[in-house]
Scaffold this motif. Structure first.
Motif, mmCIF file in Angstrom:
data_model
loop_
_atom_site.group_PDB
_atom_site.id
_atom_site.type_symbol
_atom_site.label_atom_id
_atom_site.label_comp_id
_atom_site.label_asym_id
_atom_site.label_seq_id
_atom_site.Cartn_x
_atom_site.Cartn_y
_atom_site.Cartn_z
ATOM 1 N N LEU B 358 0.815 -1.213 0.000
ATOM 2 C CA LEU B 358 0.000 0.000 0.000
ATOM 3 C C LEU B 358 0.854 1.271 0.000
ATOM 4 C CD1 LEU B 358 -2.983 0.485 -0.106
ATOM 5 C CD2 LEU B 358 -3.063 0.569 2.374
ATOM 6 N N ARG B 359 2.001 1.200 0.674
ATOM 7 C CA ARG B 359 2.856 2.387 0.758
ATOM 8 C C ARG B 359 3.261 2.904 -0.608
ATOM 9 N NH1 ARG B 359 5.814 2.364 6.037
ATOM 10 N NH2 ARG B 359 4.420 1.080 7.274
ATOM 11 N N ARG B 360 3.347 1.977 -1.567
ATOM 12 C CA ARG B 360 3.736 2.375 -2.912
ATOM 13 C C ARG B 360 2.790 3.416 -3.494
ATOM 14 N NH1 ARG B 360 3.482 -0.654 -7.299
ATOM 15 N NH2 ARG B 360 2.678 -2.547 -6.334
ATOM 16 N N HIS B 361 1.511 3.335 -3.083
ATOM 17 C CA HIS B 361 0.516 4.258 -3.642
ATOM 18 C C HIS B 361 0.331 5.492 -2.776
ATOM 19 C CE1 HIS B 361 -0.397 1.218 -6.525
ATOM 20 N NE2 HIS B 361 -0.729 0.363 -5.594
ATOM 21 N N ALA B 362 1.149 5.650 -1.754
ATOM 22 C CA ALA B 362 0.958 6.769 -0.832
ATOM 23 C C ALA B 362 2.015 7.839 -1.061
ATOM 24 C CB ALA B 362 1.025 6.260 0.605
ATOM 25 N N ARG B 363 1.560 9.095 -1.046
ATOM 26 C CA ARG B 363 2.494 10.224 -1.040
ATOM 27 C C ARG B 363 2.276 10.949 0.270
ATOM 28 N NH1 ARG B 363 2.950 7.475 -4.550
ATOM 29 N NH2 ARG B 363 3.042 7.761 -6.805
ATOM 30 N N LEU B 364 3.306 11.009 1.118
ATOM 31 C CA LEU B 364 3.213 11.634 2.440
ATOM 32 C C LEU B 364 2.051 11.054 3.255
ATOM 33 C CD1 LEU B 364 3.662 15.296 1.180
ATOM 34 C CD2 LEU B 364 5.425 13.891 2.245
ATOM 35 N N GLY B 365 1.860 9.756 3.130
ATOM 36 C CA GLY B 365 0.821 9.102 3.925
ATOM 37 C C GLY B 365 -0.568 9.133 3.320
ATOM 38 N N TRP B 366 -0.743 9.843 2.198
ATOM 39 C CA TRP B 366 -2.067 9.900 1.570
ATOM 40 C C TRP B 366 -2.107 9.043 0.326
ATOM 41 C CZ3 TRP B 366 -5.679 11.793 4.535
ATOM 42 C CH2 TRP B 366 -5.304 12.666 5.565
#
Lengths: 345, 499
Positions: B358-366
């Motif tokens: 999921l982190r792959r799709h997150a920018r600054l946690g969003w």
């Protein structure tokens, strides 16, 4: 096998039902009371609805935190006790600590802001302790928070020396009391500032649940904790964090309760609040087995509870009967919701 | 035939627009074991539920000993002499063996249970099954799965059932418990009972049953004597086409080692394990259920503690690491328990597929939901996952499609090393073949794949090397052409005699 793709009409209908379904119950109950009180006409008045929404603010604020906890498969029974502890801590701070602050600082009128920060902080601390105990001892949240439900209430009573803590009126700035005033000031706000605050927080939480990593992780943990672990989610840490968040919401609810009580620290206040908060989340579609729940649903759940109480008063239904009605409505609402989703809870 | 105990003719059943059973005829006589064979979704469980009275057929007739049979529920079915042994055992784990055997058929005198009578009946039934070693006062949860199943059979015997239906009874049994069960079924058959035996495992069916009926798409498409047919013909009937290549081979070349275990121990039993897994190879871990294979791979992935030894992943050596750390090192793990652990059944396909990455799709946690949705849709079409869309909860998918979602998760997280625990358990033949092909293609693209499986033909069909685990000890991994199924079973069961 490829499941049949439902037709466009059907999908539109399903979508509409998902989005507006929770409102259907609210509309139904409103219509029912409007009909029952049709001779007085008071129930549907603007003033009365101002009262109703103000009465949802405290339950609603705490319910935002509870929504996240219930989505993550947990429960927090200590909310009411936390609220009481927060009011006591705020009152004691204003009464005992504030006179010790340097004069220069007090000229800045920081007493109330500091007290509010303290209240929210105490709530957060209570929540974080819940989470730490649940993760650390690996005991189910029901038991841990049943324990802290007693303990926090006891702590509040002890700190307050078993009595109500009064704060002198001049220490409370006028704006503080207005947060939950039924008639807003200025008028153009239409409803009390507390209501706007609740709406703002709700929007923020809804965005958070949908678009942030921790928000998605909460659903994963509630839906299947083993899967969450398997997917590399740090479940114990997430739980501490989630209960801390719930505690912050309870702390804020405590601040509002403090305002609502007119600035007294009452160790006996908000008893049974936790059950009303849980009921609101569950009426709004939250599942006690975790993985389900929405902010919008919770808000509607709070409104349904408030409309019920208010409507019963207007319809002249005695208190005892009110409790029966509310109990029955909770069961009906949750049963209908489960039928709507086509499964049993 | 006149000696048929149970006879079903032209049974139909539909749910809404779905035809679950579309004309099924089947009969079973006294002293006969009939295998009921079919892919998942062929209608086996619907047929079961009609036999047990949970569903009523829309049309068709059922006769039991020449009399019309139409039970209104499991209780009535049992009273008329039809007992079911379900895949997922229906026992009360906290109660004793005798309480379970007599559950629902308690002997009562003037309102009091006749406990001494219970003890006698339970002991008699266990004696009949030639297992007096199971103590009637033991708690069911303290028994092994094999023994628990015997308790169910004993319950059927006490009810004087004349027809017993077994639904995939060996799916969670070890080889030894399965052998024991086959012996018992043979004994029941000799006593003149009629047995319906539902199973996926064709080799196993040949060992227990004399006759067979194949179900496909809700119809009984073939039947006959097992002695007069072969496996390929039966598979052909099951899938409705030429069985072709169940194990399609995609050529792949082993490369450099990516995962090495040295002196590795996950439990207290057996010798420390040494194992090297290379890029572009599929390595099979064979052995009996309970031999410690699952524990080994779980410990490598960080879901169980590491007792001793080193793990080297792509030249970085260490001991225990958390699942999070392993995922970041490029390891993916597929659980054998799809519903309990592998998938969050209530959540959407897109959530289930993307949690580890999921982190792959997150920018600054969003999160960027659109980006994630696009990638999920790509994997869904790549793996041919049949669903209404990425938002469908995985609980509504067939077993094969659920497993594809679980596999797609490892691909989405961009794992280089895949640890797969029973990747094809409980899924239909068609999906199996697709998954075998996918594993071959992944190996060809340089992924390292470790497969734990209790299904030997599968290991022989897809693996380059096989290692066998027995009582916590792991043999050397040898190329697949140096093993035979017989030799693997010999090694796997050797531990029984050793100590």
């Amino acid at each position: 096998m490829l499941p049949a793709r439902p037709g466009l009409h059907r999908r539109l209908l399903t979508w509409a039902w998902t989005v507006f379904g929770p409102f259907a119950g609210l509309a139904l109950i409103t219509a029912l009371f409007a009909w029952m009180t049709r001779h007085s006409g008071q129930f549907l008045s603007v003033d009365n609805w101002r009262t109703i929404v103000v009465h949802t603010v405290i339950v609603g604020t705490a319910a935002l935190g509870m929504t996240v906890i219930i989505i993550a498969g947990g429960i927090d029974l200590s909310v009411g006790s936390t609220v009481a502890l927060v009011t006591v801590c705020m009152a004691l701070f204003m009464k005992k600590v504030d006179p010790l602050l340097p004069e220069a600082l007090r000229a800045w009128k920081v007493t109330m802001p500091l007290a509010i920060a303290l209240g929210v902080g105490v709530g957060g601390l209570c929540g974080a302790l819940n989470g730490a105990l649940i993760s650390g001892l690996r005991v189910v949240p029901f038991i841990i928070t049943l324990g802290t439900y007693q303990a926090y209430r006891g702590l509040a009573t002890w700190l307050a020396s078993s009595t109500t803590v009064y704060v002198s009126a001049e220490m409370r700035p006028p704006w503080f009391g207005r947060i939950v005033a039924i008639d807003p000031e200025p008028r153009w706000l239409l409803v009390a500032p507390g209501v706007w605050m609740l709406l703002g927080l709700s929007l923020a939480l809804a965005i958070f649940l949908r678009y942030s990593l921790p928000g998605r992780y909460a659903y994963a943990i509630g839906s299947n904790e083993s899967t969450a672990r398997l997917c590399g989610i740090n479940v114990p840490a997430m739980k501490v964090w989630i209960y801390w968040l719930g505690g912050l919401a309870a702390g804020l609810a405590g601040v509002l309760q403090f305002a609502f009580l007119g600035g007294v620290g009452a160790p006996t206040t908000a008893s049974g609040l936790e059950l009303r908060v849980i009921a609101a989340v569950v009426i709004g579609g939250g599942s006690l087995s975790g993985g389900e729940g929405t902010v919008l649903g919770t808000l509607v759940g709070c409104l349904i509870m408030a409309v019920l109480e208010n409507g019963c008063v207007h319809a002249g239904i005695p208190n005892a009967i009110q409790d029966i009605v509310i109990g029955v409505i909770i069961i009906i609402a949750v049963t209908l919701d489960r039928l709507r989703r086509g499964r049993t809870a | 035939m006149t000696n048929d105990l149970l006879e079903m003719t032209g049974v139909y059943k539909s749910f809404g627009a779905t035809r679950a059973l579309d004309g099924v005829s089947m009969s079973v006589g006294a002293g006969e074991v009939r295998a009921l064979i079919g892919e998942n979704g062929a209608g086996k469980s619907t047929l079961m539920k009609i036999l047990s009275g949970a569903y009523r057929p829309d049309a068709g007739s059922m006769m039991l000993e020449g009399r019309p049979y139409s039970p209104r529920g499991p209780r009535e079915a049992l009273a008329q002499g039809v007992a079911m042994i379900y895949q997922e055992l229906a026992l009360a784990p906290a109660l004793s063996v005798e309480a379970n055997i007599l559950l629902g058929q308690e002997r009562v005198r003037s309102g009091f249970l006749r406990l001494r009578e219970h003890r006698r009946i339970a002991a008699e039934a266990l004696e009949l099954l030639e297992h007096p070693d199971i103590r009637p006062d033991a708690k069911v949860r303290d028994l092994g799965v094999g023994a628990q199943q015997l308790v169910e059979v004993a319950r059927a015997l006490v009810s004087r059932a004349r027809v017993i239906v077994f639904d995939e009874p060996t799916s969670s049994l070890s080889e030894r418990d399965a052998q024991r069960l086959f012996a018992i079924i043979e004994r029941l058959r000799r006593r003149g009972l009629a047995i319906v035996y539902i199973s996926h495992f064709l080799e196993e069916v040949r060992r227990v049953a004399q006759t067979y009926t194949v179900l496909r798409d809700g119809r009984s498409v073939a039947e006959g004597k097992l002695a007069e047919t072969n496996l390929r013909t039966i598979i052909g009937h099951m899938v409705g086409r030429d069985p072709g290549e169940l194990f399609p081979r995609v050529p792949h070349e082993p490369g450099e080692p990516v995962l090495e275990l040295a002196g590795f121990r996950a439990g207290s039993r057996g010798r420390p394990a040494n194992l090297t897994l290379r890029r572009g190879e599929i390595l099979g871990l064979a052995g009996l259920v309970g031999a410690g294979r699952t524990r080994l791979v779980r410990a490598v992935f960080g879901l169980e503690p590491v007792v001793a030894g080193r793990v080297r992943v792509a030249h970085i050596e260490g001991g225990y690491a958390t699942p999070r750390a392993r995922i970041e090192e490029g390891i993916g793990f597929l659980s054998e328990d799809r519903k309990g652990e592998g998938l969050a059944i209530g959540l959407a396909i897109e959530d289930n597929m993307t949690y580890p990455g999921l982190r792959r799709h997150a920018r600054l946690g969003w999160l960027r939901l659109k980006e994630r949705r696009d990638e999920v849709v790509r994997w869904m079409s790549r793996l041919r996952i049949a669903a209404t869309g990425p938002l469908q909860p995985v609980g509504g998918l067939s077993g094969g499609n659920q497993q594809k979602v679980a596999l797609a998760r490892l691909l989405h997280q961009q794992a280089d090393v895949l640890l797969l625990d029973e990747p094809t358990r409980g899924i239909d033949v068609g999906s199996k073949a697709e998954i075998y092909r996918l594993l071959g293609e992944l190996a060809a693209r340089g992924k390292a794949i470790l497969v734990v499986s209790s299904y030997l033909p599968e290991l022989f069909g897809i693996c380059d090397r096989i290692a066998v685990m027995t009582r916590g000890s792991l043999t050397e991994a040898l190329p697949v052409d140096r093993w035979t199924e017989h030799r693997v079973m010999e090694v796997a069961t050797r531990g029984d005699e050793a100590d």
